[in-house]
Scaffold this active site. Structure first.
Site, PDB file in Angstrom:
ATOM      1  N   ARG A   1      12.887  -0.060   0.058  1.00  0.00           N
ATOM      2  CA  ARG A   1      11.798  -0.669  -0.707  1.00  0.00           C
ATOM      3  C   ARG A   1      12.417  -1.809  -1.497  1.00  0.00           C
ATOM      4  O   ARG A   1      12.831  -1.652  -2.638  1.00  0.00           O
ATOM      5  CB  ARG A   1      11.132   0.334  -1.650  1.00  0.00           C
TER       6      ARG A   1
ATOM      7  N   TYR B   1     -21.348  14.254  15.381  1.00  0.00           N
ATOM      8  CA  TYR B   1     -21.128  12.817  15.235  1.00  0.00           C
ATOM      9  C   TYR B   1     -21.729  12.308  13.926  1.00  0.00           C
ATOM     10  O   TYR B   1     -21.215  11.389  13.303  1.00  0.00           O
ATOM     11  CB  TYR B   1     -21.735  12.058  16.419  1.00  0.00           C
TER      12      TYR B   1
ATOM     13  N   ASP C   1      -6.307   2.059  -7.266  1.00  0.00           N
ATOM     14  CA  ASP C   1      -5.689   2.651  -6.090  1.00  0.00           C
ATOM     15  C   ASP C   1      -5.343   4.078  -6.520  1.00  0.00           C
ATOM     16  O   ASP C   1      -4.383   4.315  -7.249  1.00  0.00           O
ATOM     17  CB  ASP C   1      -4.445   1.872  -5.670  1.00  0.00           C
TER      18      ASP C   1
ATOM     19  N   LYS D   1      -1.672  11.538   0.448  1.00  0.00           N
ATOM     20  CA  LYS D   1      -0.771  11.869  -0.662  1.00  0.00           C
ATOM     21  C   LYS D   1      -1.424  12.981  -1.497  1.00  0.00           C
ATOM     22  O   LYS D   1      -1.301  14.155  -1.183  1.00  0.00           O
ATOM     23  CB  LYS D   1      -0.475  10.632  -1.513  1.00  0.00           C
TER      24      LYS D   1
ATOM     25  N   PHE E   1       1.227  -3.121  -3.488  1.00  0.00           N
ATOM     26  CA  PHE E   1       1.631  -2.225  -2.410  1.00  0.00           C
ATOM     27  C   PHE E   1       1.453  -3.000  -1.097  1.00  0.00           C
ATOM     28  O   PHE E   1       0.549  -3.831  -0.979  1.00  0.00           O
ATOM     29  CB  PHE E   1       0.853  -0.909  -2.397  1.00  0.00           C
ATOM     30  N   THR E   2       2.302  -2.690  -0.122  1.00  0.00           N
ATOM     31  CA  THR E   2       2.385  -3.494   1.106  1.00  0.00           C
ATOM     32  C   THR E   2       1.027  -3.674   1.800  1.00  0.00           C
ATOM     33  O   THR E   2       0.578  -4.800   2.015  1.00  0.00           O
ATOM     34  CB  THR E   2       3.386  -2.857   2.081  1.00  0.00           C
TER      35      THR E   2
ATOM     36  N   PHE F   1       8.733  -4.448   7.634  1.00  0.00           N
ATOM     37  CA  PHE F   1       9.639  -3.303   7.422  1.00  0.00           C
ATOM     38  C   PHE F   1       9.399  -2.162   8.416  1.00  0.00           C
ATOM     39  O   PHE F   1      10.304  -1.406   8.733  1.00  0.00           O
ATOM     40  CB  PHE F   1       9.517  -2.780   5.985  1.00  0.00           C
TER      41      PHE F   1
HETATM   42  O1  PLI Z   1      -0.892   4.931   4.353  1.00  0.00           O
HETATM   43  P1  PLI Z   1      -2.345   4.776   3.995  1.00  0.00           P
HETATM   44  O2  PLI Z   1      -3.026   3.754   4.802  1.00  0.00           O
HETATM   45  O3  PLI Z   1      -3.077   6.073   3.955  1.00  0.00           O
HETATM   46  O4  PLI Z   1      -2.379   4.302   2.461  1.00  0.00           O
HETATM   47  C1  PLI Z   1      -1.905   3.059   2.054  1.00  0.00           C
HETATM   48  C2  PLI Z   1      -1.377   3.133   0.658  1.00  0.00           C
HETATM   49  C3  PLI Z   1      -2.107   2.598  -0.358  1.00  0.00           C
HETATM   50  N1  PLI Z   1      -1.655   2.619  -1.654  1.00  0.00           N
HETATM   51  C4  PLI Z   1      -0.465   3.184  -1.980  1.00  0.00           C
HETATM   52  C5  PLI Z   1      -0.038   3.175  -3.391  1.00  0.00           C
HETATM   53  C6  PLI Z   1       0.318   3.752  -0.994  1.00  0.00           C
HETATM   54  O5  PLI Z   1       1.467   4.323  -1.346  1.00  0.00           O
HETATM   55  C7  PLI Z   1      -0.125   3.731   0.375  1.00  0.00           C
HETATM   56  C8  PLI Z   1       0.665   4.236   1.423  1.00  0.00           C
HETATM   57  N2  PLI Z   1       1.905   4.594   1.206  1.00  0.00           N
HETATM   58  C9  PLI Z   1       2.830   4.936   2.103  1.00  0.00           C
HETATM   59  C10 PLI Z   1       2.584   4.987   3.560  1.00  0.00           C
HETATM   60  C11 PLI Z   1       4.148   5.254   1.583  1.00  0.00           C
HETATM   61  O6  PLI Z   1       5.022   5.653   2.369  1.00  0.00           O
HETATM   62  O7  PLI Z   1       4.320   5.152   0.371  1.00  0.00           O
END
Ligand code: PLI
Length: 459
Positions: A384, A74, A217, A260, A126-127, A451
């Protein structure tokens, strides 16, 4: 298509996952049931899944070995220390706070670094990032260079911040009313466009002059570094790791979606150099995520992330990654398909305005194009455009983004060039009968991040 310019996969395939192809009639039913929203299709019903590159990465044998080395304590897991060391070394930041994914880090940063009414300039939005900024009283302002909003303009480093726009914002509202600058490397919504090192350096210089913090970011920072090595003068002989390190030297911290460029399926983190901010983030992370030594990740996830982040900086990996995406883009371009140019780091974006000129933006052309691509081929993509952009929280009016696109997002180390050919053929076939693509209207519209779960019907 000439394969000579495109490197073969720099890996051998050790485990496979079978995919199935259903019939057109089955897909017609599936997309209707999903309310013409590709997010609502079951993965089992998808042939080639280009919905997102987020969390869809194939991990290496070394990462899977790391999974077995998970220390699920933990508190004080050894995997946290491995991740901390790796991020400190590769990014150069002093502190790291793990989170369950990128938006967890965005939530923490927005809470500790935005006072209601403050502006948060960024290179396009970004969203989830904008959502957290606005939820905490921030006012997002787009300061990306104008060229980023023009799908057809083929110029390098379309993700750069326009320094004049940033300066104007500071002059108008005063530096004390800027929460921080949010600089995304690369810019997802602009088409995966990179930011030049020169721009990072200049933004940093300007921000320092006024005492404004910069948070990157960092989600696709390794892809951004590849573009710098390939296209920016003076970087051809530098390693990807050296470039990434220099990039972050122009930031006070970053948010990271590990799903990513850390080559994992889950996880994220927040970094900063400031000790006081770190204390605040640590106090908050226990409320939202977990202990500061795991923050919503299992020990094994942190181990896989530490190994994945290092692997992503191998030149053979990142070159293949970016060039595979470019291969799909070149294929489509040669066939006369309208795409965002230049092709970015993680996806090819179809330009729905030119693909469906018979639909206006309020008929959701990109949403319908994504639904029709699935119907025709079993290939899943993502809207998008206006649906993703959502509504202004104050006025309730739709945002009308200039870019109305469908994203064909390539998961890392998952598909081959032949898969890219199949996707290109599917898009070309649909393009031939594009006048049959009908507009959509909402039957269900969620208030936030609509979306993901919105439902539509054909007009
Ligand atoms: O999906 P998260 O919560 O791990 O990360 C959010 C996020 C933050 N910044 C950017 C540039 C992104 O592309 C992003 C998440 N992107 C997704 C889910 C996508 O499909 O592009």
């Amino acid at each position: 298509m000439n394969y000579d310019n495109f490197p073969a996969e720099p890996f051998r395939i050790k485990a496979v996952e079978t995919v199935k192809m259903n019939t057109r009639d089955e897909r017609a039913q599936i997309i209707r049931d999903a309310g013409y929203n590709t997010f609502l299709i079951n993965s089992e019903d998808v042939y080639i899944d280009l919905l997102t590159d987020s969390g869809t990465n194939a991990m290496s044998d070394r990462q899977w070995a790391g999974i077995m080395m998970g220390d699920e304590a933990y508190a004080g897991s050894r995997n946290f220390f491995h991740l901390q060391e790796t991020v400190q070394e590769l990014f150069g930041f002093k502190h790291i706070v793990p989170t369950h994914q990128g938006r967890g880090a965005e939530n923490l940063l927005s809470q500790i670094h935005i006072k209601p009414g403050q502006y948060v300039p960024g290179n396009m939005y970004f969203t989830t990032t904008r959502y957290h900024q606005e939820r905490n009283g921030g006012i997002f302002v787009d300061v990306i260079r104008d060229e980023a909003h023009d799908a057809q303009l083929n110029v390098p480093f379309k993700g750069d911040i326009d320094l004049a726009k940033l300066q104007r914002l500071i002059d108008e509202h005063g530096a004390e009313n800027i929460a921080y600058i949010c600089l995304a490397v690369t810019v997802n919504m602009a088409g995966g466009q990179p930011v030049s090192m020169k721009n990072m350096r200049e933004v940093h210089k300007l921000a320092r002059q006024y005492g404004i913090d910069i948070f990157f970011d960092a989600t696709r920072c390794v892809e951004n570094a590849f573009f710098i090595k390939e296209q920016e003068k003076g970087y051809a002989d530098k390693t990807i790791a050296e470039i990434v390190h220099e990039m972050f030297s122009y930031a006070d911290g970053c948010t990271m979606s590990g799903k990513k460029d850390c080559l994992v399926n889950i996880g994220g983190f927040l970094c900063m150099n400031d000790d006081e901010l770190f204390e605040q983030a640590k106090e908050l992370v226990v409320a939202y995520e977990g202990m500061p030594s795991y923050g919503g990740m299992a020990g094994r996830d942190m181990e896989a992330m530490a190994i994945g982040l290092r692997e992503s900086m191998q030149f053979d990996y990142i070159r293949h990654r970016v060039l595979q995406v470019r291969y799909l883009g070149e294929n489509l371009k040669q066939a006369g398909i309208p795409i965002i140019e230049p092709v970015g780091g993680h996806a090819v974006f179809l330009d729905a305005r030119r693909f469906c000129p018979h639909l206006n933006q309020e008929q959701f052309p990109a949403q319908s194009l994504a639904a029709n691509l699935y119907l025709e081929s079993g290939v899943r993509s993502m809207e998008r455009g206006i649906v993703s952009a959502g509504r202004d929280p104050k006025t309730g009016e739709n945002h009308y983004p200039k870019l109305e696109t469908v994203r064909l997002t390539i998961p890392r180390r998952v598909y081959t060039y032949r898969h890219m050919d199949v996707v290109a053929e599917a898009v070309v076939n649909l393009f031939r009968k594009r006048d049959q693509i009908r507009g959509l209207r909402f039957v269900y519209e969620p208030k936030q991040l609509r979306f993901f779960t919105a439902r539509f019907e054909e007009i």
